[in-house]
Scaffold this motif. Structure first.
Motif, PDB file in Angstrom:
ATOM      1  N   ASP A 249       1.200  33.993  14.873  1.00 40.73           N
ATOM      2  CA  ASP A 249       1.455  35.356  14.397  1.00 40.73           C
ATOM      3  C   ASP A 249       2.953  35.490  14.149  1.00 40.73           C
ATOM      4  OD1 ASP A 249       1.898  38.088  14.056  1.00 40.73           O
ATOM      5  OD2 ASP A 249       0.332  38.661  15.473  1.00 40.73           O
ATOM      6  N   PHE A 250       3.357  35.498  12.884  1.00 42.34           N
ATOM      7  CA  PHE A 250       4.786  35.499  12.560  1.00 42.34           C
ATOM      8  C   PHE A 250       5.488  36.763  13.048  1.00 42.34           C
ATOM      9  CE2 PHE A 250       3.498  38.107   8.968  1.00 42.34           C
ATOM     10  CZ  PHE A 250       4.613  38.888   8.700  1.00 42.34           C
ATOM     11  N   THR A 251       4.757  37.880  13.153  1.00 40.43           N
ATOM     12  CA  THR A 251       5.390  39.107  13.629  1.00 40.43           C
ATOM     13  C   THR A 251       5.815  38.974  15.086  1.00 40.43           C
ATOM     14  OG1 THR A 251       3.259  40.111  14.233  1.00 40.43           O
ATOM     15  CG2 THR A 251       4.080  40.523  12.008  1.00 40.43           C
ATOM     16  N   MET A 252       5.026  38.220  15.854  1.00 42.08           N
ATOM     17  CA  MET A 252       5.390  37.981  17.251  1.00 42.08           C
ATOM     18  C   MET A 252       6.545  36.995  17.356  1.00 42.08           C
ATOM     19  SD  MET A 252       1.829  37.987  19.393  1.00 42.08           S
ATOM     20  CE  MET A 252       0.831  39.479  19.502  1.00 42.08           C
ATOM     21  N   VAL A 253       6.588  36.029  16.429  1.00 44.65           N
ATOM     22  CA  VAL A 253       7.729  35.101  16.396  1.00 44.65           C
ATOM     23  C   VAL A 253       9.016  35.874  16.133  1.00 44.65           C
ATOM     24  CG1 VAL A 253       8.753  33.137  15.191  1.00 44.65           C
ATOM     25  CG2 VAL A 253       6.296  33.163  15.648  1.00 44.65           C
ATOM     26  N   GLU A 260      15.072  37.365  22.332  1.00 46.50           N
ATOM     27  CA  GLU A 260      15.970  36.296  22.765  1.00 46.50           C
ATOM     28  C   GLU A 260      17.426  36.620  22.438  1.00 46.50           C
ATOM     29  OE1 GLU A 260      14.192  32.913  20.887  1.00 46.50           O
ATOM     30  OE2 GLU A 260      12.964  32.435  22.655  1.00 46.50           O
ATOM     31  N   LEU A 261      17.655  37.206  21.262  1.00 43.24           N
ATOM     32  CA  LEU A 261      19.022  37.606  20.910  1.00 43.24           C
ATOM     33  C   LEU A 261      19.540  38.665  21.876  1.00 43.24           C
ATOM     34  CD1 LEU A 261      18.906  37.803  17.004  1.00 43.24           C
ATOM     35  CD2 LEU A 261      20.191  36.173  18.382  1.00 43.24           C
ATOM     36  N   LEU A 262      18.683  39.643  22.180  1.00 46.65           N
ATOM     37  CA  LEU A 262      19.065  40.691  23.126  1.00 46.65           C
ATOM     38  C   LEU A 262      19.308  40.106  24.512  1.00 46.65           C
ATOM     39  CD1 LEU A 262      19.521  43.675  23.720  1.00 46.65           C
ATOM     40  CD2 LEU A 262      17.043  43.930  24.050  1.00 46.65           C
ATOM     41  N   ASP A 313      15.233  40.956  33.677  1.00 43.97           N
ATOM     42  CA  ASP A 313      13.920  40.621  34.242  1.00 43.97           C
ATOM     43  C   ASP A 313      12.797  41.149  33.346  1.00 43.97           C
ATOM     44  OD1 ASP A 313      15.145  39.386  36.359  1.00 43.97           O
ATOM     45  OD2 ASP A 313      14.894  41.072  37.756  1.00 43.97           O
ATOM     46  N   LEU A 314      12.979  42.379  32.827  1.00 47.91           N
ATOM     47  CA  LEU A 314      11.974  42.958  31.939  1.00 47.91           C
ATOM     48  C   LEU A 314      11.863  42.151  30.650  1.00 47.91           C
ATOM     49  CD1 LEU A 314       9.981  45.225  31.231  1.00 47.91           C
ATOM     50  CD2 LEU A 314      11.922  46.555  30.371  1.00 47.91           C
ATOM     51  N   LEU A 315      13.005  41.732  30.096  1.00 46.31           N
ATOM     52  CA  LEU A 315      12.993  40.927  28.871  1.00 46.31           C
ATOM     53  C   LEU A 315      12.296  39.595  29.094  1.00 46.31           C
ATOM     54  CD1 LEU A 315      16.530  41.524  27.310  1.00 46.31           C
ATOM     55  CD2 LEU A 315      14.335  42.033  26.248  1.00 46.31           C
ATOM     56  N   GLU A 316      12.529  38.978  30.246  1.00 43.24           N
ATOM     57  CA  GLU A 316      11.854  37.710  30.575  1.00 43.24           C
ATOM     58  C   GLU A 316      10.341  37.899  30.602  1.00 43.24           C
ATOM     59  OE1 GLU A 316      12.788  34.785  30.632  1.00 43.24           O
ATOM     60  OE2 GLU A 316      14.724  34.456  31.582  1.00 43.24           O
ATOM     61  N   LYS A 317       9.913  39.012  31.182  1.00 41.65           N
ATOM     62  CA  LYS A 317       8.484  39.309  31.260  1.00 41.65           C
ATOM     63  C   LYS A 317       7.904  39.549  29.867  1.00 41.65           C
ATOM     64  CE  LYS A 317       5.189  42.496  33.432  1.00 41.65           C
ATOM     65  NZ  LYS A 317       5.058  43.713  34.287  1.00 41.65           N
ATOM     66  N   GLU A 321       5.020  37.402  27.758  1.00 43.67           N
ATOM     67  CA  GLU A 321       3.816  38.020  27.199  1.00 43.67           C
ATOM     68  C   GLU A 321       3.665  37.684  25.720  1.00 43.67           C
ATOM     69  OE1 GLU A 321       4.175  42.162  27.984  1.00 43.67           O
ATOM     70  OE2 GLU A 321       3.645  41.997  30.115  1.00 43.67           O
ATOM     71  N   ILE A 322       4.779  37.733  24.975  1.00 45.09           N
ATOM     72  CA  ILE A 322       4.734  37.407  23.553  1.00 45.09           C
ATOM     73  C   ILE A 322       4.321  35.954  23.347  1.00 45.09           C
ATOM     74  CG2 ILE A 322       6.138  37.129  21.467  1.00 45.09           C
ATOM     75  CD1 ILE A 322       7.798  39.530  22.434  1.00 45.09           C
ATOM     76  N   CYS A 323       4.906  35.058  24.132  1.00 47.71           N
ATOM     77  CA  CYS A 323       4.576  33.622  24.008  1.00 47.71           C
ATOM     78  C   CYS A 323       3.103  33.353  24.296  1.00 47.71           C
ATOM     79  CB  CYS A 323       5.460  32.801  24.942  1.00 47.71           C
ATOM     80  SG  CYS A 323       7.185  32.693  24.417  1.00 47.71           S
ATOM     81  N   SER A 324       2.525  34.128  25.232  1.00 48.26           N
ATOM     82  CA  SER A 324       1.118  33.912  25.575  1.00 48.26           C
ATOM     83  C   SER A 324       0.171  34.346  24.465  1.00 48.26           C
ATOM     84  CB  SER A 324       0.780  34.654  26.871  1.00 48.26           C
ATOM     85  OG  SER A 324       0.826  36.056  26.666  1.00 48.26           O
ATOM     86  N   LYS A 325       0.641  35.279  23.602  1.00 39.95           N
ATOM     87  CA  LYS A 325      -0.202  35.808  22.523  1.00 39.95           C
ATOM     88  C   LYS A 325       0.155  35.241  21.150  1.00 39.95           C
ATOM     89  CE  LYS A 325      -0.669  40.278  24.903  1.00 39.95           C
ATOM     90  NZ  LYS A 325      -0.350  41.728  24.827  1.00 39.95           N
ATOM     91  N   MET A 326       1.285  34.568  21.060  1.00 38.41           N
ATOM     92  CA  MET A 326       1.831  34.169  19.767  1.00 38.41           C
ATOM     93  C   MET A 326       0.969  33.124  19.062  1.00 38.41           C
ATOM     94  SD  MET A 326       5.827  33.266  19.121  1.00 38.41           S
ATOM     95  CE  MET A 326       5.785  31.779  20.125  1.00 38.41           C
TER      96      MET A 326
END
Length: 374
Positions: A249-253, A260-262, A313-317, A321-326
């Motif tokens: 899913d390119f939108t998740m990428v 990651e930038l943030l 910590d929130l960004l890591e979480k 989540e994004i990686c698990s659905k990507m």
């Protein structure tokens, strides 16, 4: 109560230069917007001739509202004309009319400037390089789209091609339908259909990509689809690198990239705060006590460190989540109707398959037991 002037007078910038791209000759209105207001007639004033005789006057005659298509008289004020719908307003043949779709009779160029419209747009000519189109509904272009940014809330139909020097971008929430594309970027939240070929282009679809061109379909570039890619041929005799990627899913990428930038930005600030906090702690050890101002600064630094730690910590979480659905390769496939030439790289999520020997179709490529199989 709207601009009826259609001359090509350019806008002047603060630095004194002029801007022909942003000429405003297209007027959009919303429902119930005031379009015109009657000026009531005045009573005449009697005059006199050179002999002192009274000359009778003529009272002004009341005008009529120029009621046209999709306009209504204000029920609360009979002297005001309102728009009956959202659309494009113009003064034509002594009437005011509102059309729900915006039609550009020729090209989008210096004669129109950039186009921004909330509903459907039809462009009967080309979209010339450097001129952008943004519409909230569907977009139909009967000519060619050049190096332009096209943002669409619905579907796109381009009867010709999308070509240029790689500076163009089509970003649509709906389906994208093109004749051909070369050197450009296309993004669709739904499906992409290309009638002829895609050359050295970067193409993303959340669902499917289909390229029908015969004998050439795809050569060079990257095609990424969430569900499937169907093509007639891919690659060429010179072994040009062409990447076909499915199950992503390119939108998740894109979202992961932003996170990651943030994360990097916040990590840098977090590290600097930790260093500042350590310096104050060293001073505190030596002096046993800090002045009020420095105590206040140290307290602020500690609060900021705690805040940034929570954000990281929130960004890591969120990244996890994004990686698990990507990636979702279970039902994804690549369909090759005729040929896949050497130099073609097939990707299913993290798995790669480099075509070294020509694949003769029709063939379907899938991920089976964690392996890419033809």
């Amino acid at each position: 109560l709207f601009n009826t002037e259609t001359s090509l007078k350019p806008q002047q910038n603060p630095d004194g230069s002029v801007d022909y791209k942003n000429i405003n000759i297209i007027n959009t209105v919303v429902e119930k917007q005031k379009l015109a207001e009657l000026v009531p007639p005045t009573s005449g004033v009697a005059g006199k001739n050179i002999s002192g005789q009274t000359l009778p006057c003529i009272d002004g005659t009341a005008a009529r509202l120029p009621v046209g298509q999709n306009t209504i008289i204000d029920p609360d004020n009979p002297n005001v004309l309102l728009s009956a719908t959202d659309g494009f307003v113009r003064y034509f043949n002594s009437t005011i009319e509102v059309s729900e779709g915006l039609i550009i009779p020729g090209n989008v160029d210096f004669s129109t400037g950039h186009i921004k419209y909330g509903k459907n747009v039809v462009i009967n000519g080309d979209v010339k390089s450097g001129f952008n189109v943004e519409c909230g509904g569907d977009l139909q272009v009967n000519g060619t789209i050049e190096d332009s940014k096209i943002t669409i809330g619905g579907n796109l139909l381009c009867r010709m091609g999308f070509v240029g020097q790689g500076k163009g971008l089509i970003d649509a929430k709906g389906d994208v339908n093109l004749n051909f594309t070369k050197n450009q970027i296309i993004k669709s939240r739904q499906n992409i259909n290309i009638a002829k070929e895609a050359i050295n282009s970067t193409i993303f679809a959340r669902k499917t990509i289909t390229v029908h061109g015969k004998p050439l379909s795809v050569a060079g570039g990257l095609l990424t689809a969430g569900e499937s890619i169907s093509i007639y041929t891919v690659g060429n005799q010179s072994g040009i690198k062409t990447v076909l990627e499915v199950g992503v899913d390119f939108t998740m990428v894109e979202e992961l990239g932003k996170k990651e930038l943030l994360f990097v930005e916040l990590s840098d600030k977090y590290s600097k705060l930790l260093e500042s906090g350590k310096n104050y702690e060293k001073i505190l050890i030596i002096r046993k006590q800090l002045p009020p101002k420095e105590r206040y600064l140290l307290e602020r630094i500690k609060n900021a460190i705690s805040k940034y730690k929570q954000q990281l910590d929130l960004l890591e979480k969120q990244k996890a989540e994004i990686c698990s659905k990507m990636h979702n390769t279970a039902n994804a496939f690549i369909k090759i109707e005729h040929t896949a030439m050497p130099g073609t790289l097939l990707k299913f999520g993290e798995r790669h398959y480099l075509v070294k020997d020509e694949i003769i179709g029709p063939k379907t490529v899938r991920m089976i037991d964690h392996e890419i199989k033809v």
